[in-house]
Motif scaffolding. Structure first.
Motif, PDB file in Angstrom:
ATOM      1  N   UNK A  22       0.787  -1.230   0.000  1.00  0.00           N
ATOM      2  CA  UNK A  22       0.000   0.000   0.000  1.00  0.00           C
ATOM      3  C   UNK A  22       0.819   1.280   0.000  1.00  0.00           C
ATOM      4  N   UNK A  23       2.000   1.292   0.628  1.00  0.00           N
ATOM      5  CA  UNK A  23       2.811   2.510   0.634  1.00  0.00           C
ATOM      6  C   UNK A  23       3.342   2.824  -0.771  1.00  0.00           C
ATOM      7  N   UNK A  24       3.963   1.861  -1.487  1.00  0.00           N
ATOM      8  CA  UNK A  24       4.383   2.155  -2.856  1.00  0.00           C
ATOM      9  C   UNK A  24       3.228   2.530  -3.777  1.00  0.00           C
ATOM     10  N   UNK A  25       2.074   1.916  -3.584  1.00  0.00           N
ATOM     11  CA  UNK A  25       0.936   2.249  -4.442  1.00  0.00           C
ATOM     12  C   UNK A  25       0.499   3.690  -4.213  1.00  0.00           C
ATOM     13  N   UNK A  26       0.503   4.131  -2.959  1.00  0.00           N
ATOM     14  CA  UNK A  26       0.170   5.531  -2.678  1.00  0.00           C
ATOM     15  C   UNK A  26       1.188   6.464  -3.321  1.00  0.00           C
ATOM     16  N   UNK A  27       2.467   6.104  -3.216  1.00  0.00           N
ATOM     17  CA  UNK A  27       3.508   6.933  -3.821  1.00  0.00           C
ATOM     18  C   UNK A  27       3.365   6.964  -5.338  1.00  0.00           C
ATOM     19  N   UNK A  28       2.967   5.844  -5.930  1.00  0.00           N
ATOM     20  CA  UNK A  28       2.726   5.808  -7.370  1.00  0.00           C
ATOM     21  C   UNK A  28       1.634   6.795  -7.763  1.00  0.00           C
ATOM     22  N   UNK A 163      -6.076   1.151   2.838  1.00  0.00           N
ATOM     23  CA  UNK A 163      -4.734   1.624   3.135  1.00  0.00           C
ATOM     24  C   UNK A 163      -4.301   2.771   2.251  1.00  0.00           C
ATOM     25  N   UNK A 164      -3.893   2.456   1.014  1.00  0.00           N
ATOM     26  CA  UNK A 164      -3.321   3.474   0.126  1.00  0.00           C
ATOM     27  C   UNK A 164      -4.229   4.686  -0.056  1.00  0.00           C
ATOM     28  N   UNK A 165      -5.498   4.446  -0.334  1.00  0.00           N
ATOM     29  CA  UNK A 165      -6.385   5.561  -0.656  1.00  0.00           C
ATOM     30  C   UNK A 165      -6.614   6.472   0.546  1.00  0.00           C
ATOM     31  N   UNK A 166      -6.643   5.891   1.747  1.00  0.00           N
ATOM     32  CA  UNK A 166      -6.807   6.730   2.935  1.00  0.00           C
ATOM     33  C   UNK A 166      -5.510   7.459   3.265  1.00  0.00           C
ATOM     34  N   UNK A 167      -4.359   6.841   2.969  1.00  0.00           N
ATOM     35  CA  UNK A 167      -3.094   7.542   3.163  1.00  0.00           C
ATOM     36  C   UNK A 167      -3.015   8.750   2.234  1.00  0.00           C
ATOM     37  N   UNK A 168      -3.410   8.556   0.970  1.00  0.00           N
ATOM     38  CA  UNK A 168      -3.391   9.669   0.012  1.00  0.00           C
ATOM     39  C   UNK A 168      -4.316  10.795   0.474  1.00  0.00           C
ATOM     40  N   UNK A 169      -5.543  10.438   0.846  1.00  0.00           N
ATOM     41  CA  UNK A 169      -6.504  11.462   1.283  1.00  0.00           C
ATOM     42  C   UNK A 169      -5.994  12.180   2.527  1.00  0.00           C
ATOM     43  N   UNK A 170      -5.458  11.410   3.478  1.00  0.00           N
ATOM     44  CA  UNK A 170      -4.967  12.017   4.708  1.00  0.00           C
ATOM     45  C   UNK A 170      -3.788  12.938   4.465  1.00  0.00           C
ATOM     46  N   UNK A 171      -2.863  12.502   3.602  1.00  0.00           N
ATOM     47  CA  UNK A 171      -1.701  13.331   3.329  1.00  0.00           C
ATOM     48  C   UNK A 171      -2.075  14.595   2.569  1.00  0.00           C
ATOM     49  N   UNK A 172      -2.997  14.490   1.623  1.00  0.00           N
ATOM     50  CA  UNK A 172      -3.431  15.683   0.900  1.00  0.00           C
ATOM     51  C   UNK A 172      -4.109  16.678   1.850  1.00  0.00           C
ATOM     52  N   UNK A 173      -4.897  16.169   2.797  1.00  0.00           N
ATOM     53  CA  UNK A 173      -5.533  17.049   3.781  1.00  0.00           C
ATOM     54  C   UNK A 173      -4.475  17.720   4.657  1.00  0.00           C
ATOM     55  N   UNK A 174      -3.465  16.940   5.078  1.00  0.00           N
ATOM     56  CA  UNK A 174      -2.407  17.497   5.922  1.00  0.00           C
ATOM     57  C   UNK A 174      -1.543  18.496   5.146  1.00  0.00           C
ATOM     58  N   UNK A 175      -1.323  18.231   3.860  1.00  0.00           N
ATOM     59  CA  UNK A 175      -0.557  19.167   3.034  1.00  0.00           C
ATOM     60  C   UNK A 175      -1.308  20.487   2.868  1.00  0.00           C
ATOM     61  N   UNK A 176      -2.620  20.394   2.713  1.00  0.00           N
ATOM     62  CA  UNK A 176      -3.436  21.615   2.622  1.00  0.00           C
ATOM     63  C   UNK A 176      -3.325  22.414   3.917  1.00  0.00           C
TER      64      UNK A 176
END
Length: 366
Positions: A22-28, A163-176
């Protein structure tokens, strides 16, 4: 020479510590959307299993993190980054001197994404597990499979959905948030938490009395005759999903079912009998004939395709949903953006030296 990045995340810098699933997929996904992602990998280590697709679009740097000089260079690289992704067990990054307290102290706006199965806290946090374990405790696995036993739904519900999709959403929210406040933070993404979130609609249905206990007992879990897969005369399968009455009417007429089919489908006690009648009709023709009759209508019928067949389907071909990169047919970047379109073809992976990576990013944090 690599192509310049395109997409809504151009200019975003992410350091990814190479891990599993899930971590590499999020990075992809971040790389597909234009982010500049540098992967940190152990010398001579290869992804297990290999990830020529999930590893695309990034530059890989081999680093011995136990070497103090190289570890310090990585810290300097992270000083220039907007975000970090790691998927190790709790405590691993801290033991390497790369935990969030240390790195946020140097780069206060850093978004530190942590991808684990159990999360950073709780009784199971330090223990091993896999997708099947995380979705087992979430309630998702118990709802998927035959009446006799649960069946793991590949690792789509846990690793990649929860996993991956929630990591992406969470990181985008934190980046904002970091963009507005200048303050970064840790994003603790646990697959078990995400899998529970994915069950929200089923909890809604249960609260309304529309979800019966037990697998293969409900509308969407394989019990309903108007929501499932059927074998055709040639052994191929079609997926049937005309849930709404008007769509079911189109389907009913096309396959030659009697009008009492509507009454039968309204009562779950009659579902087994209706399923047999539908199955008997579908077995009378090969898949191509049913698709010619039903696919381009509102009857909600589609072919059940394997991965190779999917890449050749006319609809997906028209949308260019698959691309060829480095000789491999693979999923194209998604979703689509109108104002900041992503690269039509995914960017290939590259390998660079640590000093070159630092030079490439150098100076922004000064």
């Amino acid at each position: 020479m690599s192509r310049p990045a395109k997409g809504p995340l151009v200019g975003l810098r992410i350091v990814e510590f190479v891990g599993l699933g899930p971590a590499p997929f999020a990075a992809m996904q971040f790389a597909d959307m234009g982010a500049d992602v540098i992967r940190i990998a152990r010398p001579g280590a290869e992804a297990a299993p290999p990830d020529p697709i999930c590893g695309r679009g990034r530059s890989t740097v081999e680093v011995d993190l136990k070497n103090p000089d190289e570890a310090e260079m990585v810290r300097r690289l992270i000083d220039e980054a907007d975000a970090l992704i790691e998927g190790f067990r709790p405590g691993v990054m801290e033991r390497l001197g790369l935990g969030p307290d240390a790195l946020l102290g140097r780069n206060p706006r850093l978004v530190y994404g942590r991808m684990t199965g159990w999360g950073q806290t709780g009784p199971l946090a330090p223990h091993a597990g896999h997708d099947i374990n995380y979705i087992a405790i979430s309630g998702a696995l118990a709802a998927i499979g035959t009446a006799e036993r649960p069946l793991p739904p590949l690792n789509l519900v846990g690793d990649f959905g929860g996993g991956s999709m929630f990591l992406i959403a969470g990181m985008l929210a934190a980046l904002w948030s970091a963009q507005r406040t200048g303050e970064g933070q840790v994003v603790d993404c646990a697959i078990c938490d995400g899998a529970i979130q994915l069950m929200a609609m089923m909890h809604d249905m249960a609260a309304a009395g529309w979800w019966r206990p037990g697998r293969a007992s409900n509308l969407l879990d394989g019990a309903a005759p108007h929501y499932g897969a059927y074998e055709c005369a040639d052994g191929a399968f079609i997926a049937v999903g005309p849930i709404e009455p008007q769509f079911f009417e189109l389907f009913r007429k096309a396959i030659g079912l009697e009008e009492d089919a509507h009454a039968l489908r309204a009562d779950p006690r009659n579902w087994a009998a209706l399923r047999e009648r539908i199955a008997a009709r579908i077995r009378t023709r090969p898949r191509a004939e049913w698709l010619a009759l039903l696919e381009h209508s509102d009857a909600c019928v589609s072919p059940v395709l394997d991965m190779k067949e999917a890449a050749e389907h006319p609809h997906l071909a028209a949308r260019k949903s698959f691309v060829e990169l480095d000789g491999l047919m693979q999923p194209a970047p998604a979703p689509r953006f109108s104002a900041t379109p992503t690269e039509a073809r995914a960017r290939p992976r590259t390998t660079i030296a640590l000093a070159d990576a630092l030079s490439k990013w150098g100076g922004r944090s000064a």
